[in-house]
Design an enzyme around this catalytic site. Structure first.
Site, short mmCIF file in Angstrom:
data_model
loop_
_atom_site.label_atom_id
_atom_site.label_comp_id
_atom_site.label_asym_id
_atom_site.label_seq_id
_atom_site.Cartn_x
_atom_site.Cartn_y
_atom_site.Cartn_z
N CYS A 76 13.36 11.10 6.95
CA CYS A 76 13.43 10.55 8.38
C CYS A 76 14.65 10.93 8.93
O CYS A 76 14.95 10.95 10.06
CB CYS A 76 12.98 9.23 8.62
SG CYS A 76 13.81 8.23 7.41
N GLU A 120 9.33 1.61 10.59
CA GLU A 120 10.45 2.70 10.47
C GLU A 120 9.82 3.95 10.65
O GLU A 120 9.18 4.16 9.76
CB GLU A 120 10.98 2.42 9.02
CG GLU A 120 11.84 1.31 9.00
CD GLU A 120 13.21 1.17 9.42
OE1 GLU A 120 13.65 2.34 10.14
OE2 GLU A 120 13.84 0.16 9.32
N LEU A 121 10.02 4.54 11.54
CA LEU A 121 9.07 5.72 12.05
C LEU A 121 9.80 7.01 12.00
O LEU A 121 10.83 7.12 11.40
CB LEU A 121 8.45 5.39 13.53
CG LEU A 121 7.79 4.01 13.63
CD1 LEU A 121 7.28 3.84 15.11
CD2 LEU A 121 6.59 3.90 12.61
N GLU A 141 9.67 16.87 14.50
CA GLU A 141 10.19 16.72 12.94
C GLU A 141 9.86 17.60 12.05
O GLU A 141 8.66 18.00 11.96
CB GLU A 141 9.60 15.29 12.44
CG GLU A 141 10.65 14.40 11.92
CD GLU A 141 9.92 13.04 11.18
OE1 GLU A 141 8.71 13.06 11.36
OE2 GLU A 141 10.67 12.26 10.81
N LYS A 180 0.95 -1.33 0.09
CA LYS A 180 -0.01 0.03 0.07
C LYS A 180 1.15 1.31 0.11
O LYS A 180 1.27 1.67 0.93
CB LYS A 180 -1.01 -0.11 1.23
CG LYS A 180 -2.16 0.61 1.11
CD LYS A 180 -2.57 1.94 1.61
CE LYS A 180 -1.61 2.81 2.33
NZ LYS A 180 -1.48 4.22 1.56
N ALA A 189 1.84 5.54 -0.43
CA ALA A 189 0.95 6.71 0.01
C ALA A 189 0.31 7.09 -1.27
O ALA A 189 0.63 7.09 -2.17
CB ALA A 189 2.38 7.60 0.37
P1 NAD Z 1 2.24 8.82 7.19
O1 NAD Z 1 2.45 8.02 8.59
O2 NAD Z 1 1.19 9.80 7.57
O3 NAD Z 1 1.94 7.69 6.09
C1 NAD Z 1 2.63 6.46 5.94
C2 NAD Z 1 1.69 5.76 5.46
O4 NAD Z 1 1.08 5.16 5.97
C3 NAD Z 1 1.10 6.12 3.99
O5 NAD Z 1 0.90 5.15 2.99
C4 NAD Z 1 -0.43 6.31 4.53
O6 NAD Z 1 -1.40 6.45 3.36
C5 NAD Z 1 -0.25 5.50 5.76
N1 NAD Z 1 -1.43 5.69 6.47
C6 NAD Z 1 -1.52 6.90 7.15
N2 NAD Z 1 -2.65 6.97 8.00
C7 NAD Z 1 -2.78 5.63 8.21
C8 NAD Z 1 -3.91 4.80 9.16
N3 NAD Z 1 -4.40 5.36 10.25
N4 NAD Z 1 -3.70 3.48 8.96
C9 NAD Z 1 -3.07 2.83 8.01
N5 NAD Z 1 -2.15 3.51 7.10
C10 NAD Z 1 -2.17 4.63 7.35
O7 NAD Z 1 3.84 9.30 7.04
P2 NAD Z 1 4.14 10.18 5.72
O8 NAD Z 1 3.90 11.56 5.93
O9 NAD Z 1 3.75 9.51 4.44
O10 NAD Z 1 5.73 10.01 5.78
C11 NAD Z 1 6.28 10.92 6.52
C12 NAD Z 1 7.18 10.06 7.75
O11 NAD Z 1 7.59 9.08 7.62
C13 NAD Z 1 7.83 11.03 8.76
O12 NAD Z 1 7.49 10.89 10.10
C14 NAD Z 1 9.15 10.36 8.47
O13 NAD Z 1 10.06 10.51 9.46
C15 NAD Z 1 8.78 8.68 8.43
N6 NAD Z 1 9.74 8.03 7.56
C16 NAD Z 1 10.31 7.31 8.26
C17 NAD Z 1 11.48 6.54 7.46
C18 NAD Z 1 12.32 5.52 8.34
O14 NAD Z 1 12.83 4.74 7.61
N7 NAD Z 1 12.42 5.55 9.80
C19 NAD Z 1 11.56 6.69 6.42
C20 NAD Z 1 10.87 7.63 5.48
C21 NAD Z 1 9.78 8.42 6.40
#
Ligand code: NAD
Length: 489
Positions: free
Chosen positions: A294, A260-261, A391, A184, A186
């Site tokens: 991230c 991975e957050l 962040e 899934k 984004a």
């Molecule tokens: P996000 O958490 O909003 O979304 C990530 C994914 O989760 C997307 O596919 C989104 O559609 C899905 N999602 C959102 N809400 C959901 C829910 N309630 N239930 C299930 N799925 C859901 O994050 P983002 O804005 O797409 O990405 C940015 C974040 O990702 C930042 O916090 C960044 O640090 C983190 N990130 C971490 C790493 C790592 O490797 N640690 C790498 C890249 C990005």
């Protein structure tokens, strides 16, 4: 000419769900508009999955699992290698596609194709190296066998900031281990994943092994799947807030999870640092991907003796940056992903300024079309500022200073996150002390970018669980079985 090339490329991307080896529209006929963040224009309209579509995709992954997990590891590895070769051949197309939907400058997109591709090559080599153990038990009464088994059907959820690499970092080890999956991506940047899954189909990944469901409602995919007993694993990359919610749901069925957050990386510059290296490192750690990473350095913690010089030099370099659409020559900073991202960066800058920070350069939104923010440098950021806790995910470099090593360590560790840290010092002893003292899963010592497919990527504290890449990466998709047999003599 360029416009025609963009149109032609976009027309090749499948705009539907991929379930059980077939491209098909979403069950309710709903769609998602994918936009170019540099212009606001719609690039493509693609299918949006319903809950039933998601369940169908899991059904396909479940049905494909017995045969795929029994496929010889060498064959799985060779498929990944072919995917690596084809991706490399099509590097320019993938780079342009990523720039169009995500905004990063083309040079950075090319870098991501290389980085994302390396996961295919690395795990093509790891697949045949899945090994077990055999030995006598300490009592000498039996033989112990430890074998490795694919976990089962997985749900892989990826973010928008690295559309290719975040997908290959999960799909490649899952395939190498013998798992099947529902991906899934984004909804802001699904095109790269769709094009990549089409590539996997072309190289011969069997039907049902990789399924993709794009959806305007992420929960419509995640909720039914996390509750379904056929799902065995969740791997998620995204924000800590969403990760926490998914962990709660995963706990109901004691699912295997990799998380991975978010991050809040400290970037330490000691008084004995080589400032040339530190300034280069700072620009890479902060402005790559417009700060939407991230691993982006969030807090620059600089020794008071060199803070002024460091600030002056990074500000000069920021002055030379060119903001614009990532497809244009010379552009070094693309747009942010959407209005919310611009507003967030601006709010954090304003908060820091009201608490006494000094604006060295930037600090303004750039008028549209597109969602741009000026590359910004703030110095003397006060300890209570939100920008030091949250962040930023934007091109804002926030500098604060320290006097002693203990103080630097205290400031660096003063966060619930623990993904990565950066340290600049010419002292070996100090560098080694930082390895011991900084609470992060990764560290750049005199370097501003650490990502590598051969390294275990992942965080401590609230930055996550598990590791992607390296020798560790494949184990996220394997489970061990220990078998005891009596002493054969
Ligand atoms: P996000 O958490 O909003 O979304 C990530 C994914 O989760 C997307 O596919 C989104 O559609 C899905 N999602 C959102 N809400 C959901 C829910 N309630 N239930 C299930 N799925 C859901 O994050 P983002 O804005 O797409 O990405 C940015 C974040 O990702 C930042 O916090 C960044 O640090 C983190 N990130 C971490 C790493 C790592 O490797 N640690 C790498 C890249 C990005």
């Amino acid at each position: 000419m360029t416009e025609t090339r963009e149109k032609d490329l976009l027309a090749t991307v499948p705009g539907e769900l991929f379930i059980d080896g077939r491209w098909r529209p979403g069950g309710a006929g709903e769609t998602i508009d994918v936009r170019d963040p540099a212009t606001g224009q719609v690039l493509r309209t693609i299918a949006s999955a319903t809950r039933e579509d998601a369940v169908a995709a899991l059904g396909a992954a479940d049905a494909a699992f017995p045969a795929w997990s029994a496929t010889p590891a060498r064959e799985r590895g060779e498929l990944l290698r072919r995917a690596f070769d084809l991706l490399t051949e099509r590097a320019e197309d993938f780079a342009l596609l990523m720039t169009l939907e995500m905004g990063k400058p083309l040079a950075e997109s090319r870098g991501e194709v290389t980085y994302g591709g390396e996961f295919l090559r690395w795990f093509s080599e790891e697949a045949p190296r899945i090994q077990g153990r055999y030995g006598a038990n300490p009592e000498g009464t039996g033989r112990m066998i430890v074998s490795q088994h694919a976990v089962g059907p997985c749900l892989l959820i990826t973010p928008w900031n690295f559309p290719l690499a975040m997908a290959t970092r999960k799909i490649a080890p899952a395939l190498a281990a013998g798992c099947t999956m529902v991906v899934k991506p984004a909804s802001l940047t699904p095109l790269t994943t769709l094009a990549f899954v089409q590539l996997l189909e072309e190289v011969g990944v069997p039907r049902g092994v990789v399924n993709v469901v794009t959806s305007a409602s992420a929960r419509d995919v995640s909720e039914p799947l996390l509750a379904d007993p056929r799902l065995r694993k969740l791997s998620f990359t995204g924000s800590t807030a969403v990760g926490q919610k998914l962990l709660e749901q995963a706990a109901q069925r004691v699912l295997r999870t990799s998380m991975e957050l978010g991050g809040n990386a400290p970037f330490l510059v000691f008084e004995d640092a080589d400032l040339d290296k530190a300034v280069d490192g700072a620009l890479a750690a902060k402005f790559r991907n417009s700060g939407e990473a991230c691993t982006a350095a969030n807090r620059f913690i600089v020794h008071r003796a060199v803070a002024e010089e460091f600030t002056r030099r990074v500000t000069e370099r920021v002055r030379e940056m060119q903001v614009g659409r990532g497809t244009e020559d010379g552009v070094t900073i693309g747009p942010l992903i959407d209005e919310d991202a611009v507003e967030k960066a601006h709010t954090l800058v304003q908060d820091a300024l009201t608490r006494g920070a000094i604006l060295q350069i930037g600090g303004q939104e750039i008028e549209g079309p597109g969602t741009f923010y000026q590359p910004t440098v703030l110095s003397e950021v006060g300890e209570g500022s939100r920008i030091l806790r949250e962040e930023i995910f934007g091109p804002v470099l926030a500098i604060t200073s320290f006097d002693t090593e203990d103080e630097a360590v205290r400031l660096a560790n003063d966060t619930e996150y623990g993904l990565v840290s950066y340290v600049f010092t010419e002292s070996i002893d100090r560098g080694q002390r930082m390895i011991e003292r900084l609470q992060t899963g990764m560290m750049g010592l005199n370097i501003g970018v650490v990502s590598n497919a051969a390294a275990p990527f992942g965080g401590w504290k609230m930055s996550g669980l598990g590791r992607e890449g390296g020798a560790e990466g494949i184990h996220e998709y394997l489970q061990s079985k220990y078998t005891l047999t009596p002493d054969p003599f």
